[in-house]
Design an enzyme around this catalytic site. Structure first.
Site, PDB file in Angstrom:
ATOM      1  CB  THR A  52       0.856   3.095  -1.592  1.00  0.00           C
ATOM      2  OG1 THR A  52      -0.169   2.938  -0.607  1.00  0.00           O
ATOM      3  CG2 THR A  52       2.149   3.495  -0.928  1.00  0.00           C
ATOM      4  CG  ASP A  53      -3.816   1.028  -5.879  1.00  0.00           C
ATOM      5  OD1 ASP A  53      -4.808   1.187  -5.129  1.00  0.00           O
ATOM      6  OD2 ASP A  53      -3.916   0.727  -7.072  1.00  0.00           O
ATOM      7  CE1 TYR A  54      -8.444  -0.366   0.992  1.00  0.00           C
ATOM      8  CE2 TYR A  54      -7.275  -2.459   1.074  1.00  0.00           C
ATOM      9  CZ  TYR A  54      -8.249  -1.611   1.565  1.00  0.00           C
ATOM     10  OH  TYR A  54      -9.025  -2.002   2.634  1.00  0.00           O
ATOM     11  CB  THR A  55      -2.591  -3.279   0.943  1.00  0.00           C
ATOM     12  OG1 THR A  55      -3.078  -3.905  -0.262  1.00  0.00           O
ATOM     13  CG2 THR A  55      -3.738  -3.100   1.920  1.00  0.00           C
ATOM     14  N   GLY A  56      -0.372  -1.143  -1.102  1.00  0.00           N
ATOM     15  CA  GLY A  56       0.721  -1.290  -2.063  1.00  0.00           C
ATOM     16  C   GLY A  56       2.047  -1.626  -1.407  1.00  0.00           C
TER      17      GLY A  56
END
Length: 529
Positions: A52-56
């Protein structure tokens, strides 16, 4: 429209893919099984892991997709293998497994793919393989790497204007270096350079000194701050690096000092534009002109009658209509990095002939945005060469034309393109044809030109763009030299996703364009049978 570059990356062997923050057809990409499994794995054959992207994952809560347990299960079942920082997998998967909201097979799949990546990286043999302080001391900022950085940044610069061949500058006389980016170590790198060694970056002033030695005199003045608003400037400029110091004098005082320097100078280099954190993530603006306080300085410098070279720092397309009309030379340097000053000096004094091209269209003003070369036609397109026609697609106050088209970029030399020659006027499925031009360096300098190939599908089952970039080659030519530049065109270059989402090439007529940018190109026609 969007998947083709990512498909190319997968085909080239990309080992991991990051899920984007946006939604696709109403489902956040992080929770889209169609995107992460059906397209990426089943259609494209991707074998690596998806992160995922950061905290996606927890960000899907704000999208309205459910609580942390729900969105974590959604991501796992969609085909996400690694949860970056969100801790949804860490905190909820055990419960979701017990409640049969995820399967052990899905969890095993994710674990297997992550472990395989670590194995391929050699981390089971040496977990600290890439954490060698001795190697870092030898390789980070060593002379060889800095030289490469210098060369790369100079290659990226785009010469937007050079009236009366103001550039390259002579290494003589008195040079006035003016602007908030003239001697600024903190804003050479661009956004997301949070670990950069700011104190080691080469400023424009230092780069000029390195290039000139005692051959010319340099006078300096700051001339303006980035922004007139001190609170906004501090908030935007010092996001990651608090070393930038605002000049507390009034705008009038700073311009007055700059004009004194300009009066004593033979040529003025104005270093202006954006700070590093003015662009990038969470840095949108509604006004894409050079900030007003800097523009006031630039207008004052233009009134002196001295030749002005605008060295423009930016991370986005800017609206530069006034600058194009009033400043004789404009060099867009983006954010050049650690060797900024040296690479800028290399281009300003002609050690390097600029050859960069715009990877985005520059509008005349913000009201033209979105503006891009690969647009589709309306049912009433404006006739070519016209500025305005009633009941056509145009503006009342400005032409449809961009200020600088996609692919635009000048050189200190000049290039001539012959007419386009095709090896055949008919392309048969499964075969290919060749499109070629003779490129000639007709100027006084050795130089590099980016030869660009565009194609237009004239009739399709769905509406098609007026032009699409299909290839480019960067070519080096000595002054007076000519070369034949060829592009191979196959059926694959003509494919697109139709209304059934099938990737097809449809028989019919096409135009091929080869030229120096998306606007200035020679054309020829062929058909696909």
């Amino acid at each position: 429209t969007y998947t083709l570059p990512y498909k190319a990356a997968v085909d080239a062997g990309a080992a991991s893919i990051m899920a984007s923050f946006n939604e696709v057809d109403g489902i956040p990409a992080t929770g889209s099984k169609w995107l992460m499994t059906e397209v990426l794995r089943n259609q494209w054959g991707f074998k690596g892991f998806v992160v995922t992207d950061y905290t996606g994952i927890p960000e899907m809560i704000a999208h309205g997709m459910g609580d942390l347990q729900t969105v974590s299960a959604l991501a796992m079942n969609a085909g996400i293998d690694m949860d970056m920082v969100g801790e949804g997998f860490l905190g909820t998967l055990k419960k979701s497994l017990a409640e049969k909201k995820v399967s052990i097979n899905e969890i095993n799949r994710a674990c297997r793919l992550v472990l395989q990546a670590k194995y391929k990286l050699g981390l089971f043999t040496d977990p600290y393989k890439f954490c060698d302080p001795a190697r870092a001391e030898k390789e980070v900022f060593n002379a060889e790497n800095r030289q490469i950085a210098r060369e790369i940044s100079a290659e990226s610069f785009v010469l937007l204007k050079n009236k009366n061949n103001v550039l390259p500058l002579k290494k003589s006389g008195t040079i006035g270096l003016i602007g908030p980016l003239a001697d600024n170590t903190a804003n050479m790198y661009g956004t997301w350079s949070v670990a950069a060694l700011f104190d080691k970056s080469v400023t424009v002033l230092q780069g000029l000194k390195n290039a000139l030695g005692n051959d010319a005199k340099i006078l300096t003045a700051r001339g303006s701050n980035f922004l007139a608003d001190s609170v906004a400037e501090h908030r935007y400029v010092n996001v990651h690096n608090p070393t930038y110091k605002r000049d507390t004098r009034s705008e009038e005082e700073m311009i007055k000092e700059a004009l004194k320097v300009a009066d004593k100078s033979d040529v003025i280099i104005a270093t202006m534009g954006e700070g590093s954190e003015f662009t990038g993530e969470a840095s949108s603006v509604t006004d894409i002109q050079i900030p007003e306080t800097q523009k006031n300085l630039l207008k004052a410098l233009a009134k002196t009658g001295k030749p002005v070279v605008l060295v423009l720092f930016t991370g986005r397309p800017l609206a530069l209509k006034w600058e194009e009309e009033n400043i004789p030379a404009i060099l867009n340097v983006w954010f050049p990095g650690s060797e900024a000053g040296n690479s800028i000096a290399d281009v300003l004094f002609g050690k390097v002939n600029p050859s960069g091209k715009l990877s985005a269209t520059f509008p005349q003003n913000v009201g033209q945005v979105p503006l891009y070369y690969a647009h589709k036609n309306t049912g009433r397109p404006l006739a070519e060469g016209k500025w305005f026609e009633k009941f056509r697609s145009n503006y009342l106050d400005v032409s449809n034309d961009p200020l600088y088209p996609f692919g635009f970029g000048l050189s200190y030399t000049t290039f001539n393109y012959s007419d386009v020659k095709l090896s055949a006027n008919t392309l048969t499925k499964g075969k290919s044809i060749t499109a070629s031009v003779t490129l000639s360096n007709t100027g006084k300098y050795d130089g590099k030109e980016v030869v660009q190939l565009y194609i237009r599908d004239l009739v399709g089952s769905i509406t098609r763009p007026v032009k699409e970039l299909k290839g480019f080659q960067k070519v080096s030519l000595k002054a007076g030299e000519s070369k034949t530049i060829s592009f191979n065109i196959s059926e694959n270059d003509l494919k697109f996703y139709n209304s059934d989402l099938k990737f097809v090439a449809e028989p019919g007529d096409f135009q091929v364009f080869i030229g120096t940018n998306s606007r200035d190109a020679k054309a020829a026609s062929f058909s696909l049978k």
